[in-house]
Design a protein around this motif. Structure first.
Motif, PDB file in Angstrom:
ATOM      1  N   ILE A 101      53.688  -6.494 -54.008  1.00 55.43           N
ATOM      2  CA  ILE A 101      53.638  -7.731 -54.810  1.00 55.43           C
ATOM      3  C   ILE A 101      52.184  -8.086 -55.112  1.00 55.43           C
ATOM      4  CG2 ILE A 101      54.114 -10.206 -54.790  1.00 55.43           C
ATOM      5  CD1 ILE A 101      56.597  -9.599 -53.074  1.00 55.43           C
ATOM      6  N   HIS A 102      51.324  -7.898 -54.106  1.00 51.47           N
ATOM      7  CA  HIS A 102      49.905  -8.196 -54.301  1.00 51.47           C
ATOM      8  C   HIS A 102      49.323  -7.328 -55.411  1.00 51.47           C
ATOM      9  CE1 HIS A 102      45.564  -8.398 -53.384  1.00 51.47           C
ATOM     10  NE2 HIS A 102      45.853  -9.609 -52.939  1.00 51.47           N
ATOM     11  N   THR A 103      49.644  -6.035 -55.381  1.00 46.83           N
ATOM     12  CA  THR A 103      49.152  -5.125 -56.417  1.00 46.83           C
ATOM     13  C   THR A 103      49.623  -5.577 -57.801  1.00 46.83           C
ATOM     14  OG1 THR A 103      49.366  -3.356 -54.802  1.00 46.83           O
ATOM     15  CG2 THR A 103      49.049  -2.692 -57.096  1.00 46.83           C
ATOM     16  N   THR A 104      50.889  -5.998 -57.873  1.00 52.65           N
ATOM     17  CA  THR A 104      51.448  -6.432 -59.155  1.00 52.65           C
ATOM     18  C   THR A 104      50.712  -7.652 -59.699  1.00 52.65           C
ATOM     19  OG1 THR A 104      53.619  -5.600 -58.526  1.00 52.65           O
ATOM     20  CG2 THR A 104      53.545  -7.212 -60.300  1.00 52.65           C
ATOM     21  N   ILE A 105      50.485  -8.652 -58.836  1.00 50.17           N
ATOM     22  CA  ILE A 105      49.824  -9.870 -59.309  1.00 50.17           C
ATOM     23  C   ILE A 105      48.380  -9.567 -59.701  1.00 50.17           C
ATOM     24  CG2 ILE A 105      49.116 -12.222 -58.716  1.00 50.17           C
ATOM     25  CD1 ILE A 105      51.405 -12.332 -56.714  1.00 50.17           C
ATOM     26  N   GLU A 106      47.718  -8.782 -58.857  1.00 51.93           N
ATOM     27  CA  GLU A 106      46.299  -8.527 -59.073  1.00 51.93           C
ATOM     28  C   GLU A 106      46.043  -7.754 -60.367  1.00 51.93           C
ATOM     29  OE1 GLU A 106      44.389  -6.033 -56.123  1.00 51.93           O
ATOM     30  OE2 GLU A 106      42.800  -7.536 -55.950  1.00 51.93           O
ATOM     31  N   VAL A 123      55.596 -15.851 -53.152  1.00 50.56           N
ATOM     32  CA  VAL A 123      56.646 -15.110 -53.858  1.00 50.56           C
ATOM     33  C   VAL A 123      57.521 -14.365 -52.852  1.00 50.56           C
ATOM     34  CG1 VAL A 123      57.069 -13.166 -55.423  1.00 50.56           C
ATOM     35  CG2 VAL A 123      55.356 -14.878 -56.009  1.00 50.56           C
ATOM     36  N   HIS A 124      56.886 -13.756 -51.863  1.00 49.36           N
ATOM     37  CA  HIS A 124      57.625 -12.952 -50.899  1.00 49.36           C
ATOM     38  C   HIS A 124      58.508 -13.812 -49.997  1.00 49.36           C
ATOM     39  CE1 HIS A 124      58.275 -10.538 -47.243  1.00 49.36           C
ATOM     40  NE2 HIS A 124      58.110  -9.476 -48.015  1.00 49.36           N
ATOM     41  N   ASP A 125      57.927 -14.874 -49.457  1.00 50.49           N
ATOM     42  CA  ASP A 125      58.649 -15.649 -48.436  1.00 50.49           C
ATOM     43  C   ASP A 125      59.442 -16.814 -49.012  1.00 50.49           C
ATOM     44  OD1 ASP A 125      56.932 -14.003 -46.968  1.00 50.49           O
ATOM     45  OD2 ASP A 125      57.088 -15.381 -45.267  1.00 50.49           O
TER      46      ASP A 125
END
Lengths: 312, 244
Positions: free
Chosen positions: A172-177, A304-306
């Motif tokens: 998710i971090h990669t996607t947002i970044e 987003v994850h939690d």
């Protein structure tokens, strides 16, 4: 002066049309004092604030009367204390410094702790939820909608367990970044209408939607053959590949064709044919590393994850 | 008596009245033309490419400025929502500027890059399909109307007269290469305007339809560059304080 003149109102002496006169009543005392006070105010203001233009510059307030001290961050990340004359932008620095100080202890924790530890820290999660909601509303909701439920034909649902590009914290971090760019080539030049109909039926069969079994069997061969080579992106089992963001075709979750809304089998087939014909040059998510700070991206990842209920 | 003279001569009265009521404005505005720090020294600001310029004209034609400002003020709440406060330098090639103060919709000074092209196309065509609570009107004709760029050279020439460095001669072109680099200089060359406009529209494919150049292509290209020209990471976060 006669008694009569003292009691009557003074005039300028102008007389028109026999008796039309211009009076010279004195201004009310409260008004006069208000006038003097504004003058005094202006002089005090000049001492404190930028005021008078002089050639190519201007007076910046008398030094020492109203200086502003703030902490600046240089390009290479150093903190520098500076004092300058009052102006909108230095006052803005002070306001931002205050905010940073208030949020620092939370953002420092978010930045330094692992995702799992953040999600276990109840107090910190209160901050994540409130700051995350604001960041999400400003930046993500226009596409993913206010509750992250997405929109069929436009943006994926973030509240389900289905993740096109992966639902772990890191993914998710990669996607947002870095953002994402969806792509599926059009097959209008490669396949004829009959073949595309067969493929559409096969795709429907993968998720047990109503379909024509004979056409689906032919579609199966096309899916796994080298002509269309659908398996290359969607995988031999049709479950999609997270590295490519290719859709899982075996579940009941649809993004680019609104199959659940289609009443008839014919509509469902046509919707999928449409995607295969034209391909997809959409599903573009901007990269947020230009707009958000690293700690904000990390906080959004946890949110987003939690909090949206994804990440399985 | 002098009072008498003014009151009995309409011409003099008119001139002196105009002077009196404009004095306040002039005192505030005129020094800004001479104060060296009015326009910040900053890299990256350039005039609009031909396609962006047409997009900007459509923005003005459709009256977007009536609900959207393009001016982030140096306040904390605005910075948190919209990004870095606007610089004077960022609108130095705008004629007229689109700062505005009426915000029925959000400020757009830094909307560039925030959403995808397809979002803008969908949202301009039918805003409520993406933002249910929006009160923005639909603009469904933008994607259907082919862009009229027959007068793009005239539009650039008019702006050139106001001081925007669009180039007509080789000397002006060379100056732009020096000031903005070769890529930007090419897009500012008036004789190549149509060619550059078509190339940018086809490469960008802003409206998702590569077959034609629509008004949507132009408007989205404009929206997508708003506020993106200055790279704020190149400057200390208080660099712009000294210009005020």
């Amino acid at each position: 002066m006669s008694q009569e003149n003292k009691n009557s109102v003074q005039t300028t002496g102008h007389v028109w049309d026999d008796d039309l006169q211009e009076l010279t009543n004195p201004l009310p005392r409260w008004w006069i004092w208000g006038f003097y006070i504004t003058f005094t105010f202006a002089v005090v203001y000049w001492l404190f604030y930028p005021a008078w233009p002089i050639g190519g510059s201007y007076t910046k307030g008398v030094p020492g009367f109203n200086s502003v001290t703030y902490t600046a961050t240089t390009v290479d990340g150093k903190q520098v204390k500076k004092t300058t004359h009052w102006n909108m932008r230095s006052q803005f620095m002070v306001d931002m410094n205050e905010l940073t100080a208030l949020q620092k202890k939370y953002f420092d924790k978010v930045a330094s702790m692992s995702y799992e530890d953040v999600s276990k820290d109840a107090e910190l999660m209160q901050f994540v939820n409130s700051a995350g909601k604001t960041l999400f509303s400003d930046n993500c909701a226009p596409c993913h909608q206010a509750g992250g439920q997405g929109k069929i034909g436009f943006s994926p649902n973030l509240t389900d367990d289905n993740w096109m590009y992966g639902g772990t914290y890191d993914q998710i971090h990669t996607t947002i970044e870095g953002g994402r760019r969806g792509y599926m080539p059009p097959f209008s030049q490669v396949l004829n209408d009959e073949q595309i109909t067969q493929l559409a039926n096969y795709v429907l069969s993968l998720s047990s939607e109503p379909h024509d079994p004979v056409a689906a069997k032919a579609g199966d061969a096309l899916f796994h053959g080298e002509g269309a080579a659908c398996y290359y992106c969607h995988g031999p089992d049709g479950k999609g590949k997270i590295q490519l963001g290719s859709a899982n075709l075996t579940d009941k979750i649809w993004l680019w064709a609104n199959i659940p809304a289609d009443k008839t089998q014919e509509d469902k087939v046509n919707d999928i044919k449409n995607v295969i014909y034209n391909g997809l040059a959409k599903g573009v998510m901007p990269n947020w590393n230009v707009r958000l700070k690293p700690e904000q991206i990390k906080l959004l990842t946890v949110y987003v994850h939690d909090s949206l209920g994804g990440g399985k | 008596m002098k009072h008498d003279l003014i009151e009995r001569n309409l011409g003099i009265l008119l001139v002196l009245t105009m002077f009196a009521i404009s004095a306040g404005g002039l005192v505030e505005v005129i020094p800004l033309f001479f104060i060296k720090e009015t326009v910040e020294k900053v890299d990256g600001v350039r005039p609009y490419s031909p396609l962006e310029l047409r997009g900007r004209d459509i923005y003005v034609r459709e009256g977007c400025y009536l609900c959207h400002s393009q001016m982030i003020r140096p306040f904390r709440d605005e910075a948190l929502r919209y990004g870095h406060y606007s610089l004077a330098a960022e609108s130095k090639y705008d004629h007229p500027f689109q700062w505005g103060s009426k915000r029925t919709g959000p400020d757009l000074a830094r909307v560039g890059g925030k959403y995808s092209n397809e979002w803008h196309t969908q949202h301009l065509t039918a805003p409520r399909s993406l933002v249910p609570q929006s009160v923005m009107p639909n603009y469904p004709w933008l994607v259907k109307t082919p862009l009229d760029y027959s007068d793009i050279q005239l539009r650039m020439k008019a702006l050139r007269k106001t001081g925007v460095p669009y180039s007509l001669t080789q000397a002006e072109y060379d100056r732009n290469v020096k000031d903005f680099g070769p890529d930007v200089a090419k897009s500012l060359h008036i004789p190549d305007a149509e060619k550059n406009l078509i190339a940018q529209a086809q490469l960008g494919n802003y409206d998702g339809n590569p077959a034609n150049i629509s008004e949507m292509d132009a408007l989205v290209s404009y929206l997508q560059m708003l506020g993106t020209l200055v790279d704020f990471k190149k400057y200390d976060d208080d660099y712009f304080v000294k210009f005020r």
